[in-house]
Write an enzyme that holds these catalytic residues in place. Structure first.
Site, PDB file in Angstrom:
ATOM      1  N   LYS A 157      -9.937  31.337  33.644  1.00 51.94           N
ATOM      2  CA  LYS A 157     -10.992  30.319  33.799  1.00 51.94           C
ATOM      3  C   LYS A 157     -11.379  29.846  32.399  1.00 51.94           C
ATOM      4  O   LYS A 157     -12.285  30.378  31.772  1.00 51.94           O
ATOM      5  CB  LYS A 157     -12.182  30.950  34.534  1.00 51.94           C
TER       6      LYS A 157
HETATM    7  N1  PMP Z   1     -11.213  27.414  41.856  1.00 52.91           N
HETATM    8  C1  PMP Z   1     -11.758  26.822  40.789  1.00 52.91           C
HETATM    9  C2  PMP Z   1     -10.979  25.776  40.062  1.00 52.91           C
HETATM   10  C3  PMP Z   1     -13.050  27.155  40.383  1.00 52.91           C
HETATM   11  O1  PMP Z   1     -13.616  26.565  39.339  1.00 52.91           O
HETATM   12  C4  PMP Z   1     -13.767  28.133  41.116  1.00 52.91           C
HETATM   13  C5  PMP Z   1     -15.172  28.503  40.703  1.00 52.91           C
HETATM   14  N2  PMP Z   1     -15.180  29.541  39.762  1.00 52.91           N
HETATM   15  C6  PMP Z   1     -13.151  28.737  42.215  1.00 52.91           C
HETATM   16  C7  PMP Z   1     -11.857  28.351  42.560  1.00 52.91           C
HETATM   17  C8  PMP Z   1     -13.835  29.794  43.010  1.00 52.91           C
HETATM   18  O2  PMP Z   1     -13.949  30.979  42.269  1.00 52.91           O
HETATM   19  P1  PMP Z   1     -15.120  32.005  42.508  1.00 52.91           P
HETATM   20  O3  PMP Z   1     -15.128  32.307  43.952  1.00 52.91           O
HETATM   21  O4  PMP Z   1     -14.771  33.177  41.678  1.00 52.91           O
HETATM   22  O5  PMP Z   1     -16.377  31.341  42.076  1.00 52.91           O
END
Ligand code: PMP
Length: 311
Positions: A157
């Site tokens: 991320k």
């Molecule tokens: N995909 C992307 C591109 C994101 O930015 C997020 C948000 N973090 C998610 C999926 C979902 O991840 P999470 O459930 O860990 O928030």
């Protein structure tokens, strides 16, 4: 999700006033996107505020940092304690929390070895991320494709990656939709601009994995765990546009959107235009879990009021 300032931000090891958490305009991360971040939520429970799946988020934070050879000068335990200290200091109840670490000002060369690392954790009271989330959102399949993981690993991320998401959601909003779904380079479904996607078909849930160039969401993992416990069959495989069009129900999962039903894709009505029953079952269980109402999921909560040592 606009933000209302809170009193303090944790900034390189100390809680500083919100207005003082500033960075230099020559920060490397600003110019080249060389930073990593997390998005977490704190929920008010009957035992006070608790951060949901704090460890899982921070583990991903360190994994993302490792991809970009970004040394975070704090341990996971220190950042966990810092997060809880931030929640307490700002008397947060329901809040969105944003840890970030990036290469700061040191060089304008593309290499990072001369740059110091800045780490911060900010938070603010939560508001709804997507408009119309309760009734279900209207989405479009973006003309902008997801970048392939052999160029930029989607499972990390990183700040710069979000220019891809930003373009897709700009296009979607310009066309009057709430959110975009990005396809990967092979034309399979990847994910939303900031969320993972689930298909409900014949009572089972289907979602893709890292091979579809997605961020492996913590909420996605939570969904799979909840489905298992609810006796809902879950399948992890490539998801196609055809799967979306023939789905009984569709929903997004993510920290910001939590569980958000999708009621339309490019004019195609999903689930009669309203949240489906499987989606609602999972949504209700998720809500109970994050609020501390289900003892079996207390393991996912880090309570802010617990005594912690000084950070
Ligand atoms: N995909 C992307 C591109 C994101 O930015 C997020 C948000 N973090 C998610 C999926 C979902 O991840 P999470 O459930 O860990 O928030």
């Amino acid at each position: 999700m606009g933000f209302t300032p809170t009193e303090t931000i944790w900034f390189n090891g100390a809680l500083v006033p919100w207005a003082d958490a500033k960075v230099h305009v020559l920060a490397h991360g600003l110019h080249y996107g060389t930073g990593v971040f997390e998005g977490m939520r704190c929920y008010l429970t009957s035992e006070g505020p608790a951060v949901f799946r704090l460890d899982a988020h921070l583990e991903r934070f360190y994994q993302s940092a490792a991809v970009y050879e970004l040394p975070i000068p704090y341990s996971l335990d220190q950042l966990a304690e810092a997060t809880l200290a931030l929640v307490r200091a700002n008397k947060m109840e329901n809040a969105y929390l944003r840890p970030i670490a990036f290469f700061d000002a040191g060089t304008l060369a593309v290499w990072t070895k001369e740059c110091p690392v800045t780490v911060a954790i900010a938070g603010f009271p939560t508001t709804k991320y997507l408009a119309n989330a309760d009734q279900g959102v209207r989405v479009t399949i973006s003309s902008i494709r997801k970048y392939p993981s052999n160029a930029i690993p989607a499972s990390a991320k990183a700040c710069g990656q979000y220019i891809n998401s930003a373009r897709a959601v700009q296009e979607a909003q310009r066309k009057g939709f709430d959110e975009a779904i990005l396809l990967n380079q092979r034309g399979e479904v990847s994910e939303g601009s900031g969320e993972n996607i689930f298909v409900v078909k014949n009572g089972a849930i289907v979602t893709n994995d890292a091979s579809a160039d997605i961020l492996m969401g913590v909420t996605r993992d939570t969904m799979l765990q909840l489905a298992k416990d609810l006796g809902i069959r879950a399948e992890v495989r490539a998801v196609t546009v055809d799967d979306l069009m023939t789905a009984d129900e569709l929903f997004f999962s993510g920290t910001a959107v939590e569980v958000t039903p999708i009621r339309e894709i490019d004019g195609h009505i999903v689930s009669g235009g309203k949240p489906g029953l499987v989606t609602q079952r999972i949504q209700q269980t998720f809500e109970a879990a994050v609020r501390g109402k289900r003892p079996e999921y207390r393991k996912w909560l880090s309570f802010a009021r617990q005594a912690v040592s000084h950070v």
